[in-house]
Enzyme design. Structure first.
Site, short mmCIF file in Angstrom:
data_model
loop_
_atom_site.label_atom_id
_atom_site.label_comp_id
_atom_site.label_asym_id
_atom_site.label_seq_id
_atom_site.Cartn_x
_atom_site.Cartn_y
_atom_site.Cartn_z
N GLU A 173 0.89 -1.10 0.13
CA GLU A 173 0.14 -0.01 0.06
C GLU A 173 0.66 1.18 0.01
O GLU A 173 2.08 1.23 0.70
CB GLU A 173 -1.08 -0.02 1.23
CG GLU A 173 -2.05 -1.11 1.39
CD GLU A 173 -2.95 -1.12 2.29
OE1 GLU A 173 -2.78 -0.25 3.01
OE2 GLU A 173 -3.87 -1.86 2.44
N HIS B 23 -8.21 1.12 1.81
CA HIS B 23 -8.00 1.02 3.19
C HIS B 23 -8.91 2.20 4.06
O HIS B 23 -8.72 2.76 4.78
CB HIS B 23 -6.39 1.36 3.52
CG HIS B 23 -5.96 0.78 4.88
ND1 HIS B 23 -4.78 -0.14 4.94
CD2 HIS B 23 -6.86 0.41 5.94
CE1 HIS B 23 -4.78 -0.39 6.09
NE2 HIS B 23 -5.86 -0.35 6.88
#
Length: 535
Positions: A267, A285
């Protein structure tokens, strides 16, 4: 007499005005500079002026920042993740690091439920199609959640909320969690199962476990193949719990009917084999991204920091038990020992823990037993959940239905004092004991009723065997052939030809191939690498 100086706090990330006002209402001077955390040079310049630092994720509290924080007493993270704080350095400087581990729970659980609905009814694709002026009603045939089986991997705080919501949706819920007791499962209204049974039964699978060596790729290619054809998979917990390449292959083959992911192995996720696949819902997220959650953690961290700065009360600390400064000086080595004993037991225990019994003999029996209890519990639970700390451990244990009992006695042996823990599961009881020598170093002194004298190192190997000749040579030769240096080698046995144990303190972590080599000899009943935090 000079007036007492008010504590001073810097808020260097975006916290709500309400949270900032909490500091002011409690009589604390606060500087609210929500963009300062992005300017590391400016932060370095001013941090020495403050007693407290309240942050989110943008402020990076590095070793350099901590070195300049000459007056800093507490760092409060509004949220659970503290990857942006150098906790070991903060600990060395005596700076408490707090977080707010339970403020996002409902929000994250609700996101998982929302993702389950989205993938069940293909809502994102249907939305895009309709916005494009198409009317593809027959293309988006969904499935009901009613009466379907939901497999929940990890039934702790967030997973437990998901279970509750799913039961309310009239789903059949099965849960896999090594620390879930039957009593807690009954309370949640779910059926406790092993992982393979969950994989075989579930129509939907949702993950709610932390990232550990045991949970990494828990939905591996092999485990995905064990799932029911047409299963739908949801991950709003941690990237890396699901093998993304294997999941993409299973989606392509049709074995998996859909997936919804809020987290990814890397990420920010700018590319993934799952992107642009049919019936795969992806979000960036967003598990904790609601107005309520962000407000809750901000208010909570402001209250926690204020309590500590004004009264010394410690809540949700990641690097300190709830003890006074005077107690800490004496108890430090015993707290480490309690944690090591618990961690040893936790690494050896794979089935649910029902009870923990702790005996404090001599010196530790006169200390702050609550802090010692917390260290034991945290040590046991840490192998399955690294987010557990000395403060949250009793809460997590209570959620899992683990019973704790403690006994104290006056000095009854050769040592000034010792701690003995017994971990009880449905299958066995496992006991071990340790003491603190005059040099302040914790030692293991008994395992399975067998007396030993073992120094504790970061990397260790524990074996059990029948007391026969050749074990020492076999262990030494195997370590030597694989380039593993032995720092300390401790042996013990219950009697000639009876149960025997060996505990090796190693200079490096042990490769799995070495473990498999030892297991393949047929000489050992158990071969278990262990890891301890000894700093």
């Amino acid at each position: 007499m000079a007036a007492q100086t008010k504590p001073r706090v810097l808020v260097s990330d975006k916290l709500s005005e309400t949270a900032v006002q909490i500091f002011r209402d409690r009589g604390i001077e606060v500087d609210f500079e929500p963009n300062l955390g992005k300017d590391k040079d400016r932060l370095l310049e001013v941090i020495g002026q403050y007693d407290g630092l309240a942050i989110r994720s943008n402020t990076k509290v590095t070793e350099k920042i901590i070195a300049a924080a000459t007056n800093l007493k507490v760092i409060g993270r509004a949220g659970i993740g503290v990857d942006n704080v150098d906790i070991p350095e903060a600990s060395k400087k005596g700076i408490i690091v707090m977080n707010t581990p339970f403020g996002n729970s409902i929000t994250t659980a609700e996101h998982a439920i929302a993702m389950m609905f989205a993938v069940a009814r293909q809502i994102p694709e249907a939305n895009a199609s309709t916005h494009a002026g198409k009317w593809e009603k027959s293309k988006f045939m969904g499935v009901e959640l009613y009466n379907k089986t939901l497999g929940v991997i990890g039934a702790g705080n967030i997973g437990g909320i998901v279970c509750d919501r799913a039961v309310g949706l009239k789903m059949k819920v099965v849960a896999y969690d090594p620390f879930l007791s039957e009593e807690r499962a009954t309370q949640l209204g779910v059926t406790k199962v092993e992982l393979d049974e969950l994989l075989a039964r579930a129509d939907f699978i949702t993950l709610h476990v932390p990232m550990t060596d045991k949970t990494r790729n828990i939905l591996s290619r092999e485990n995905i193949a064990k799932t029911k054809k047409g299963v739908r998979i949801i991950n709003c917990a941690r990237g890396g719990l699901v093998d993304e390449d294997a999941l993409a292959e299973a989606l392509t083959s049709g074995h998996v009917a859909g997936a919804a992911l809020d987290v990814f192995a890397v990420e920010p996720a700018t590319e993934s084999p799952l992107f642009n696949m049919p019936n795969v819902v992806c979000t960036p997220h967003l598990g904790a991204s609601t107005t309520e959650a962000q407000e809750n953690v901000a208010l909570q961290v402001a209250e926690q920091m204020s309590d500590y700065l004004l009264t010394g009360a410690v809540t949700n600390a990641l690097n300190m038990p709830s003890v006074t400064a005077e107690e800490a000086a004496v108890m430090g080595p015993w707290i480490k020992l309690a944690g090591h004993l618990g961690n040893f037991a936790g690494q050896m225990t794979e089935e649910p823990v029902r009870a923990i019994n702790v005996l404090y003999d001599g010196a530790p029996s006169r200390m702050n037993l609550k802090a010692l209890d917390c260290a034991v519990i945290a040590g046991i639970l840490k192998s399955a959940n690294p987010d557990v700390n000395l403060v949250s451990a009793p809460i997590v244990a209570k959620e899992r239905g683990i019973k704790l009992s403690t006994t104290t006695q006056e000095k009854a042996g050769a040592f000034d004092g010792y701690i003995k823990i017994t971990v009880v599961t449905d299958k066995r009881e496992r006991s071990l004991a340790g003491t603190v020598f005059s040099d302040g170093k914790p030692r293991f002194i008994q395992i399975k009723g067998i007396n030993i004298d073992a120094e504790i190192g970061e990397h260790m190997l524990y074996t059990t065997n029948e007391d026969v000749p050749g074990i020492i040579g076999l262990l030494g030769a195997t370590m030597g052939k694989n380039g593993v240096n032995i720092a300390n080698f401790t042996l013990g046995r219950s009697g000639v030809g009876q149960d025997a144990i060996a505990l090796l303190y190693l200079d490096q972590a042990l490769d799995q191939k070495v473990v498999e080599t030892l297991e393949g000899t047929g000489m050992f009943q158990q071969v278990r690498p262990l890891k301890f935090e000894v700093a």
